[in-house]
Design an enzyme around this catalytic site. Structure first.
Site, short mmCIF file in Angstrom:
data_model
loop_
_atom_site.label_atom_id
_atom_site.label_comp_id
_atom_site.label_asym_id
_atom_site.label_seq_id
_atom_site.Cartn_x
_atom_site.Cartn_y
_atom_site.Cartn_z
N HIS A 196 55.41 117.85 -9.84
CA HIS A 196 56.20 116.83 -9.20
C HIS A 196 57.34 117.34 -8.86
CE1 HIS A 196 57.96 113.22 -7.92
NE2 HIS A 196 56.86 112.65 -7.47
N GLU A 255 54.00 116.40 -1.17
CA GLU A 255 55.29 115.43 -1.19
C GLU A 255 56.28 116.25 -0.63
OE1 GLU A 255 54.41 112.04 -4.04
OE2 GLU A 255 55.31 113.80 -4.97
N GLY A 296 61.15 108.49 -2.05
CA GLY A 296 62.36 107.56 -2.61
C GLY A 296 63.40 107.29 -1.46
N SER A 314 57.29 107.76 0.38
CA SER A 314 57.82 106.54 1.06
C SER A 314 56.18 106.02 1.74
CB SER A 314 58.86 106.86 2.15
OG SER A 314 59.88 107.16 1.50
P1 13P Z 1 58.03 107.06 -3.19
O1 13P Z 1 56.75 106.39 -2.83
O2 13P Z 1 59.01 106.25 -3.83
O3 13P Z 1 58.69 107.78 -2.06
O4 13P Z 1 57.62 108.22 -4.05
C1 13P Z 1 56.48 109.18 -3.67
C2 13P Z 1 56.32 110.02 -5.02
O5 13P Z 1 57.28 110.82 -5.74
C3 13P Z 1 55.15 109.71 -5.75
O6 13P Z 1 54.91 110.60 -6.55
#
Ligand code: 13P
Length: 252
Positions: free
Chosen positions: A96, A168, A174, A213
């Protein structure tokens, strides 16, 4: 044509309490029969026992957000793949961006963790993605392929058959800024093309999740893209109604 079943996974990050977890999971399990996609939750280590107790016998799978690259030993504070198996984990997040960027996990450490997970039969969910600076420099594909190939070089392409991938983009995590369906699809297609260059069957069967998001309002459009096979959801996974709405969007 091979049909990839969609997967919606909640990454709780470092949020939760015994009480909040129980309330959230009770809601999700109660809604279970109306959800046709695969559903997973990635929870903080101390809650694995609680989650195992609440989810055993349900259709949900659970896992941790990272693991040690070592099987056992004098590694204070670390948690091994075998320990995760003891708590019924089926999956584990690997690489991650918060692990890479905040805790210094290199591509080679990520590859070692991926191998450690598979060594005990856990399915690694390998996260890749570029930063804003990398995107602006036009390096998105190069970064994503570098992150992927570090793992493939170590474990071999056939091992990707027993894994899930997650794109991602760091700039969308976030932040409330989602990659547009087009932007996400473009990278997902590039990931699949990279895999196809090595093994056509692995490429066709690989599930590639989008994360960054994902919300009830944008999930359906993202999941409608041909190479997006579900979502890795952060903030919205902590709100039962939102998480369930995202699962519903993957049902179609
Ligand atoms: P958000 O959905 O809060 O942007 O986070 C994404 C994430 O990092 C999932 O692993």
């Amino acid at each position: 044509m091979f049909m990839r079943k969609k997967l919606v996974a909640g990454n709780w990050k470092m949020f939760g309490s015994l009480q909040r977890n129980a309330l959230l999971l009770d809601r999700i399990v109660a809604a279970g029969s109306g959800i046709s996609c695969d559903v997973a939750v990635f929870v903080p280590f101390p809650y694995l026992g609680q989650v195992q107790g609440l989810l055993t016998g349900s259709s949900l799978v659970w896992g941790a957000q990272t693991l040690s690259e070592f099987a056992e030993g004098a590694y204070t504070g670390e948690v091994s793949a075998g320990m995760l198996r003891d708590f019924g984990c089926g999956l584990v997040l690997v690489g991650h961006s918060e692990r890479r960027n905040l805790f210094g996990e290199s591509d080679s450490v990520v590859a070692a963790k991926f191998a450690a997970a598979q060594a005990v039969g856990l399915v690694p969910v390998l996260c890749v993605g570029e930063t804003l600076a990398e995107r602006e420099a036009g390096a998105t594909f190069e970064v994503v392929v570098r992150q992927l190939s570090a793992v493939v070089d170590r474990v071999g392409i056939a091992a990707m058959n027993k894994a899930v991938l997650a794109y991602e983009p760091v700039w969308a995590i976030g932040t409330g800024v989602t990659a547009s369906p087009h932007q996400a699809q473009e990278v997902h297609a590039a990931v699949r093309a990279y895999l196809a260059g090595l093994d056509g069957v692995v490429a066709e069967e690989a599930r590639i999740l989008y994360g960054g998001s994902v919300k009830p309002g944008n999930a359906a459009e993202l999941f409608a893209q041909p190479d997006i096979d579900g979502g890795l959801v952060g903030g919205a996974a902590l709100v039962a109604d939102d998480f369930l709405a995202i699962c519903q969007a993957a049902n179609r």
